[in-house]
Design an enzyme around this catalytic site. Structure first.
Site, mmCIF file in Angstrom:
data_model
loop_
_atom_site.group_PDB
_atom_site.id
_atom_site.type_symbol
_atom_site.label_atom_id
_atom_site.label_comp_id
_atom_site.label_asym_id
_atom_site.label_seq_id
_atom_site.Cartn_x
_atom_site.Cartn_y
_atom_site.Cartn_z
ATOM 1 N N THR A 20 0.833 -1.208 0.000
ATOM 2 C CA THR A 20 0.000 0.000 0.000
ATOM 3 C C THR A 20 0.862 1.250 0.000
ATOM 4 O OG1 THR A 20 -1.939 -1.017 1.029
ATOM 5 C CG2 THR A 20 -1.630 1.334 1.394
ATOM 6 N N ASN A 52 -5.460 -9.275 -7.985
ATOM 7 C CA ASN A 52 -5.482 -10.010 -6.721
ATOM 8 C C ASN A 52 -6.712 -10.884 -6.563
ATOM 9 O OD1 ASN A 52 -6.311 -7.117 -6.601
ATOM 10 N ND2 ASN A 52 -7.219 -7.741 -4.660
ATOM 11 N N GLN A 59 1.070 -9.062 -6.250
ATOM 12 C CA GLN A 59 0.617 -10.445 -6.368
ATOM 13 C C GLN A 59 1.504 -11.285 -7.278
ATOM 14 O OE1 GLN A 59 -1.521 -12.177 -4.765
ATOM 15 N NE2 GLN A 59 -2.655 -10.613 -3.665
ATOM 16 N N HIS A 118 4.637 -9.940 2.261
ATOM 17 C CA HIS A 118 3.810 -11.044 2.748
ATOM 18 C C HIS A 118 3.043 -11.772 1.653
ATOM 19 C CE1 HIS A 118 -0.393 -9.229 2.838
ATOM 20 N NE2 HIS A 118 0.349 -8.202 2.488
ATOM 21 N N THR A 163 13.538 5.033 10.473
ATOM 22 C CA THR A 163 14.561 3.999 10.618
ATOM 23 C C THR A 163 14.082 2.696 9.996
ATOM 24 O OG1 THR A 163 15.339 5.015 12.667
ATOM 25 C CG2 THR A 163 15.942 2.709 12.295
ATOM 26 N N CYS A 179 -8.889 -7.470 1.114
ATOM 27 C CA CYS A 179 -8.960 -6.119 1.687
ATOM 28 C C CYS A 179 -10.400 -5.678 1.919
ATOM 29 C CB CYS A 179 -8.265 -5.127 0.758
ATOM 30 S SG CYS A 179 -6.516 -5.468 0.507
#
Length: 374
Positions: free
Chosen positions: A70, A147, A175, A195, A231, A318
């Site tokens: 995103t 997706n 994807q 992921h 960071t 989503c």
């Protein structure tokens, strides 16, 4: 539990988890610090950057780490737009919300956009993209694969068109990376999400071709060459890097395995559920993604009823829980009733033939129960 929702998220590969644990122990320093722990952390980050670049065929300095797909999509779209007072954007009707909502935000800032349609198989119409390009077009953004349906888009054709018109081209490949060949050469900006390829959540990357200038959308110190402050998430970045390295070695074998399982699964279901229909292109799709219409079935109720036995999705992950037809399926010309009766199964590298056969039995008993004996 049979897990068939890999497009929503994948399990973390054991080798990835081990590398992340090592990074937590050995790379705990701040990568911006000049002392030894900071230098060690920076080495972890740069090794990971090299691994991501290697999978994409990009230069190491063209990879920027983010918090996920995103943010990468937002950085590509908003970061480019912020260098211009106004302009026109071309995108498609089947994009992920992190693209469509970013474009919608720009509309409120005075930009204009053209939404290009798809054919009945869910593929973006290249001729419409060509007609949509204007003199003031500043960006074309079209996803690499969808997706929900797994349909692969004509990225190379759109890329050639964009370059011939000197318009920057971004593709959301969240994807696709790790499942099918994805080359940075095909675009100017490309989104990666950890992921989706057996890496951790909360980390992603944006490829930005050398010469493409973006403005940051977050403000702080000068991390990631001033483009993405904060960071670096060292262990997450390390996990993404290892996941990309593994995908580079194993993608073809994974793809063959998953494709064979998907064929076994679909064939078994079709033998028992005659009304079943595949949404999307029959061949130009991600291996292992099956979006199936089961007429007369409420997909939300089905996924809930079988949720302790089969993990699947009634639409884009989503949007889980929302009772409305998929915008992607509607754009393909699927009726509202058919869209509400559609379920997505997305298989992964660790699924087995035994799981496919068991899933077929469970679903067949639910969707086409045997007639009662007389």
């Amino acid at each position: 539990m049979i897990y068939l929702d890999h497009n929503a998220t994948t399990p973390v590969e054991p080798e990835v988890a081990e590398a992340m644990a090592e990074a937590q122990r050995e790379g705990f320093g701040n990568p911006s610090s000049c002392h030894l722990p900071g230098v060690r952390a920076r080495q972890f980050v740069e090794t990971a950057r090299s691994r991501v670049a290697g999978l994409l065929g990009a230069r190491q300095e063209e990879i920027y780490f983010t918090s996920g797909g995103t943010e990468s999509n937002n950085l590509a779209i908003l970061g480019l737009a912020r260098r211009r007072p106004k302009g026109h954007i071309v995108t498609s009707a089947v994009e992920h919300p992190s693209v469509t909502q970013a474009v919608r935000h720009l509309l409120s800032q005075g930009f204009q956009a053209t939404l290009v349609g798809v054919d009945g198989d869910g593929r973006v119409k290249v001729d419409e993209v060509e007609r949509a390009i204007r003199d003031d077009t500043v960006l074309i953004t079209v996803m690499h694969s969808n997706n929900e349906t797994g349909v692969l888009q004509p990225i190379e054709d759109i890329a050639r068109l964009a370059r011939s018109r000197k318009v920057p081209f971004h593709t959301d490949a969240a994807q696709s990376v790790g499942k099918v060949p994805v080359s940075a050469e095909a675009c100017d900006m490309l989104t990666v999400a950890g992921h989706k390829l057996y890496g951790p959540k909360g980390v992603g990357a944006l490829y930005v071709r050398r010469g493409i200038a973006l403005e940051p959308i977050l403000f702080g110190a000068g991390h990631e060459k001033g483009l993405r402050p904060g960071t670096e998430n060292v262990s997450g970045v390390v996990g993404l890097g290892v996941a990309c390295e593994l995908a580079g070695r194993e993608r073809e074998a994974r793809g063959r395995h998953v494709e064979a399982l998907a064929e076994r699964f679909l064939s078994g279901l079709r033998r028992n559920v005659s009304a079943l229909r595949l949404n999307g292109h029959p061949a130009l799709r991600l291996p292992g993604t099956l979006n199936l219409c089961c007429p007369g079935v409420d997909s939300t109720s089905l996924t809930a009823a079988l949720g302790d036995r089969i993990a699947m999705s009634s639409g884009s992950a989503c949007h889980a829980g929302e009772r409305k037809p998929s915008a992607v399926l509607m754009a393909m010309g699927v009726s509202e009733d058919e869209a509400l009766s559609s379920v997505r199964f997305s298989l992964g590298k660790d699924n087995t033939e035994e799981e496919m056969d068991r899933a077929v039995r469970i679903l067949s008993e639910t969707l086409a129960p045997p007639a009662p004996a007389r």
